[in-house]
Design a protein around this motif. Structure first.
Motif, PDB file in Angstrom:
ATOM      1  N   LEU A  42       3.646  -4.431   2.032  1.00  0.00           N
ATOM      2  CA  LEU A  42       2.214  -4.200   2.108  1.00  0.00           C
ATOM      3  C   LEU A  42       1.596  -4.292   0.735  1.00  0.00           C
ATOM      4  O   LEU A  42       2.069  -3.695  -0.211  1.00  0.00           O
ATOM      5  N   SER A  43       0.547  -5.052   0.597  1.00  0.00           N
ATOM      6  CA  SER A  43      -0.218  -5.044  -0.644  1.00  0.00           C
ATOM      7  C   SER A  43      -1.681  -4.878  -0.290  1.00  0.00           C
ATOM      8  O   SER A  43      -2.141  -5.323   0.752  1.00  0.00           O
TER       9      SER A  43
ATOM     10  N   ASP B 291      15.632   7.761   4.807  1.00  0.00           N
ATOM     11  CA  ASP B 291      16.502   6.693   4.322  1.00  0.00           C
ATOM     12  C   ASP B 291      15.688   5.421   4.134  1.00  0.00           C
ATOM     13  O   ASP B 291      15.384   4.717   5.085  1.00  0.00           O
ATOM     14  N   ARG B 292      15.331   5.111   2.873  1.00  0.00           N
ATOM     15  CA  ARG B 292      14.504   3.938   2.587  1.00  0.00           C
ATOM     16  C   ARG B 292      15.198   2.640   2.983  1.00  0.00           C
ATOM     17  O   ARG B 292      14.540   1.647   3.277  1.00  0.00           O
ATOM     18  N   SER B 293      16.531   2.643   2.982  1.00  0.00           N
ATOM     19  CA  SER B 293      17.250   1.408   3.272  1.00  0.00           C
ATOM     20  C   SER B 293      16.979   0.921   4.690  1.00  0.00           C
ATOM     21  O   SER B 293      17.157  -0.246   5.001  1.00  0.00           O
ATOM     22  N   LEU B 294      16.536   1.829   5.561  1.00  0.00           N
ATOM     23  CA  LEU B 294      16.244   1.430   6.934  1.00  0.00           C
ATOM     24  C   LEU B 294      15.073   0.465   6.992  1.00  0.00           C
ATOM     25  O   LEU B 294      14.932  -0.308   7.929  1.00  0.00           O
ATOM     26  N   PHE B 295      14.207   0.536   5.963  1.00  0.00           N
ATOM     27  CA  PHE B 295      12.997  -0.266   5.988  1.00  0.00           C
ATOM     28  C   PHE B 295      13.032  -1.410   4.986  1.00  0.00           C
ATOM     29  O   PHE B 295      12.095  -2.173   4.901  1.00  0.00           O
ATOM     30  N   SER B 296      14.100  -1.501   4.190  1.00  0.00           N
ATOM     31  CA  SER B 296      14.133  -2.538   3.166  1.00  0.00           C
ATOM     32  C   SER B 296      14.270  -3.906   3.810  1.00  0.00           C
ATOM     33  O   SER B 296      14.964  -4.077   4.797  1.00  0.00           O
ATOM     34  N   ASN B 297      13.583  -4.863   3.243  1.00  0.00           N
ATOM     35  CA  ASN B 297      13.592  -6.220   3.771  1.00  0.00           C
ATOM     36  C   ASN B 297      14.159  -7.130   2.691  1.00  0.00           C
ATOM     37  O   ASN B 297      13.445  -7.509   1.772  1.00  0.00           O
ATOM     38  N   PRO B 298      15.451  -7.438   2.727  1.00  0.00           N
ATOM     39  CA  PRO B 298      16.061  -8.203   1.644  1.00  0.00           C
ATOM     40  C   PRO B 298      15.596  -9.654   1.620  1.00  0.00           C
ATOM     41  O   PRO B 298      15.394 -10.277   2.657  1.00  0.00           O
ATOM     42  N   LEU B 299      15.435 -10.176   0.425  1.00  0.00           N
ATOM     43  CA  LEU B 299      15.040 -11.563   0.236  1.00  0.00           C
ATOM     44  C   LEU B 299      16.031 -12.205  -0.716  1.00  0.00           C
ATOM     45  O   LEU B 299      16.218 -11.735  -1.831  1.00  0.00           O
ATOM     46  N   SER B 300      16.686 -13.260  -0.277  1.00  0.00           N
ATOM     47  CA  SER B 300      17.650 -13.942  -1.134  1.00  0.00           C
ATOM     48  C   SER B 300      17.019 -15.210  -1.685  1.00  0.00           C
ATOM     49  O   SER B 300      16.353 -15.949  -0.957  1.00  0.00           O
ATOM     50  N   ILE B 301      17.244 -15.475  -2.993  1.00  0.00           N
ATOM     51  CA  ILE B 301      16.693 -16.679  -3.603  1.00  0.00           C
ATOM     52  C   ILE B 301      17.749 -17.338  -4.474  1.00  0.00           C
ATOM     53  O   ILE B 301      18.629 -16.686  -5.017  1.00  0.00           O
ATOM     54  N   ASN B 302      17.664 -18.645  -4.565  1.00  0.00           N
ATOM     55  CA  ASN B 302      18.513 -19.402  -5.481  1.00  0.00           C
ATOM     56  C   ASN B 302      17.617 -20.003  -6.554  1.00  0.00           C
ATOM     57  O   ASN B 302      16.676 -20.724  -6.243  1.00  0.00           O
TER      58      ASN B 302
ATOM     59  N   ASP C  97      -1.282  -1.002  12.343  1.00  0.00           N
ATOM     60  CA  ASP C  97      -1.612  -0.090  11.243  1.00  0.00           C
ATOM     61  C   ASP C  97      -2.921  -0.440  10.540  1.00  0.00           C
ATOM     62  O   ASP C  97      -3.471   0.384   9.801  1.00  0.00           O
ATOM     63  N   LYS C  98      -3.419  -1.643  10.740  1.00  0.00           N
ATOM     64  CA  LYS C  98      -4.566  -2.100   9.960  1.00  0.00           C
ATOM     65  C   LYS C  98      -5.801  -1.224  10.148  1.00  0.00           C
ATOM     66  O   LYS C  98      -6.483  -0.869   9.184  1.00  0.00           O
ATOM     67  N   LYS C  99      -6.107  -0.865  11.382  1.00  0.00           N
ATOM     68  CA  LYS C  99      -7.302  -0.059  11.623  1.00  0.00           C
ATOM     69  C   LYS C  99      -7.187   1.313  10.973  1.00  0.00           C
ATOM     70  O   LYS C  99      -8.156   1.843  10.426  1.00  0.00           O
ATOM     71  N   ALA C 100      -5.984   1.888  11.022  1.00  0.00           N
ATOM     72  CA  ALA C 100      -5.776   3.204  10.411  1.00  0.00           C
ATOM     73  C   ALA C 100      -5.934   3.121   8.897  1.00  0.00           C
ATOM     74  O   ALA C 100      -6.496   4.024   8.263  1.00  0.00           O
ATOM     75  N   ILE C 101      -5.450   2.024   8.308  1.00  0.00           N
ATOM     76  CA  ILE C 101      -5.581   1.845   6.862  1.00  0.00           C
ATOM     77  C   ILE C 101      -7.046   1.686   6.483  1.00  0.00           C
ATOM     78  O   ILE C 101      -7.526   2.274   5.505  1.00  0.00           O
ATOM     79  N   GLU C 102      -7.763   0.894   7.260  1.00  0.00           N
ATOM     80  CA  GLU C 102      -9.189   0.700   6.990  1.00  0.00           C
ATOM     81  C   GLU C 102      -9.957   2.012   7.125  1.00  0.00           C
ATOM     82  O   GLU C 102     -10.886   2.284   6.356  1.00  0.00           O
TER      83      GLU C 102
ATOM     84  N   THR D 289       3.544   6.625   7.650  1.00  0.00           N
ATOM     85  CA  THR D 289       3.910   5.955   8.902  1.00  0.00           C
ATOM     86  C   THR D 289       5.398   5.645   8.946  1.00  0.00           C
ATOM     87  O   THR D 289       5.974   5.471  10.016  1.00  0.00           O
ATOM     88  N   GLY D 290       6.024   5.549   7.768  1.00  0.00           N
ATOM     89  CA  GLY D 290       7.445   5.220   7.715  1.00  0.00           C
ATOM     90  C   GLY D 290       7.735   3.754   7.932  1.00  0.00           C
ATOM     91  O   GLY D 290       8.894   3.351   8.054  1.00  0.00           O
ATOM     92  N   ASN D 291       6.683   2.921   7.942  1.00  0.00           N
ATOM     93  CA  ASN D 291       6.868   1.498   8.227  1.00  0.00           C
ATOM     94  C   ASN D 291       7.020   0.632   6.981  1.00  0.00           C
ATOM     95  O   ASN D 291       7.299  -0.559   7.096  1.00  0.00           O
ATOM     96  N   TYR D 292       6.818   1.222   5.792  1.00  0.00           N
ATOM     97  CA  TYR D 292       6.770   0.406   4.585  1.00  0.00           C
ATOM     98  C   TYR D 292       7.612   1.006   3.464  1.00  0.00           C
ATOM     99  O   TYR D 292       7.725   2.229   3.349  1.00  0.00           O
TER     100      TYR D 292
END
Length: 420
Positions: A14-15, A124-135, A375-380, A406-409
């Protein structure tokens, strides 16, 4: 043959972009820019080197510069030098920076999980981590382990301390113009950050290999600027500044070799920086004054010894006081001393603006990217509560907390953007 490496990065889910009315004319210099033309005195550039915890020794040098009324027209910093220099350029006094730096609890900042103010919410933050692999293609091979911190907590701290500045500013509009040295890990070349988010610039410049993961800005990944240029004397020379002051905190040799066994990162950065010291020697003659604190017995990670390192900086400042006095005469040749008081025929520039006097920005609208649709409406709605009010660091924390609960991010990165 170009080698590559793989590393998992935590994807920012989220940004947030807060839209601000444009308050002044936008400047668009190239990466370097040119020294300002002055008729009253020579222009002065301050160059601060990298060196991790050794950077605490740079602060007393800044204090002496302030004490002697030596003007600084630009600060160029690398790694820890970009942090000390960035805050100085942002309007913090050397003593204010020292007070902040001395009270930072560094270990949690090197551990993304333990320092998070939302840890109790996220679990546990690892439950929500989204790994990105790059070369990425490099001219050298570097294996970055999974234990490296993303540096999110460091960025959060820097952003909190510079929240009054927009994220798309030109660094020439700071109280003192600023440049941060970084290394582009795809090209392997050194780059100079001159605009954008000052917190991101400082965070990018201090992406020490083996400590923090590279930092992404505009689809480019940056690592510690000290990998290529640890003391950017050549940069300010090319920009055309008349007088160059440099502070070199990387010792030629280290007297703490036992630390290599317990932390190979120290050995890695010392190898890089000592090699840079050899390169730096060729540039010393281009500076009017190079200050060398004796930090032989301290490593880049000796943050727990910050007071001792600061004290060495104090001793060094006194050792170089006469040299700074002589340099000051070159800047203000008509000054003289009468009855113990310095008398000047010049109209001295005022001290650079205090950060405390910089006004908070007032966001008028919000742009959300990366949020889940539900989540967008709640954030707004949360934003509506702070809309058209001063966006203080406290409000930023409260707003982000309302999202993180929310625990989603894994993170929420607010950016203040000026628009027409």
């Amino acid at each position: 043959m170009k080698l590559s490496f793989k590393k998992k990065f935590s994807l920012i889910i989220l940004s947030l972009l807060f839209i601000l009315p444009l308050t002044g004319e936008s400047l668009s210099p190239d990466n370097l820019g040119k020294a300002p033309k002055r008729s009253d005195r020579p222009t002065v550039a301050l160059v601060l080197s990298g060196g991790g915890a050794r950077g605490y020794a740079e602060l007393p040098i800044l204090e002496l510069i302030e004490e002697l009324d030596i003007p600084v027209d630009i600060v160029v910093g690398t790694s820890i030098g970009s942090i000390m220099g960035g805050f100085y350029s942002a309007g913090y006094s050397p003593k204010e920076i020292a007070n902040i730096a001395m009270n930072i609890d560094w270990p949690p900042l090197f551990n993304d999980e333990s320092a998070s103010p939302y840890e109790s919410i996220l679990g546990d933050r690892s439950l929500f981590s989204n790994p990105l692999s790059i070369n990425l293609g490099l001219d050298f091979s570097l294996q970055l382990g999974d234990s490296i911190a993303t540096g999110q907590n460091v960025y959060d701290l820097f952003r909190k301390l510079t929240i009054k500045y927009p994220s798309n500013m030109n660094f020439d509009s700071l109280p003192i113009p600023f440049r941060a040295m970084v290394t582009n890990i795809e090209s392997g070349e050194s780059e100079i950050l001159h605009d954008g988010d000052i917190a991101e610039a400082m965070r990018s410049s201090m992406s020490m290999p083996g400590v923090f993961s590279p930092y992404k800005i505009n689809d480019k990944y940056y690592m510690d600027g000290g990998v290529r240029y640890n003391l950017a004397i050549n940069v300010v020379k090319e920009m055309g500044y008349d007088i160059i002051i440099a502070v070199e905190i990387t010792p030629e040799i280290t007297g703490n070799k036992n630390s290599y066994n317990s932390n190979p990162t120290v050995a890695l950065m010392d190898i890089i920086n000592i090699a840079q010291r050899s390169t730096n020697k060729k540039m010393y003659e281009d500076a009017d004054l190079v200050v060398f604190p004796d930090l032989t017995n301290y490593t880049i990670l000796d943050f727990q010894k910050c007071q001792q390192i600061y004290d060495i900086g104090k001793e060094t400042a006194e050792e170089y006081r006469n040299a700074f006095e002589e340099l000051r005469k070159k800047i203000y040749p008509k000054d003289y001393v009468s009855n113990g008081k310095r008398i000047s025929e010049y109209k001295k520039p005022k001290k650079h603006g205090s950060y405390m006097n910089v006004g908070y920005k007032i966001p008028s609208s919000i742009k959300i990217t990366g949020a889940l649709p539900q989540d967008k409406k709640a954030i707004e709605k949360s934003f509506d509560k702070i809309k058209d009010e001063e966006f203080t660091s406290k409000k930023m924390e409260q707003f982000i907390r309302s999202i993180m609960i929310t625990g989603n991010y894994t993170s929420a990165t607010p950016k203040l953007i000026e628009t027409e």
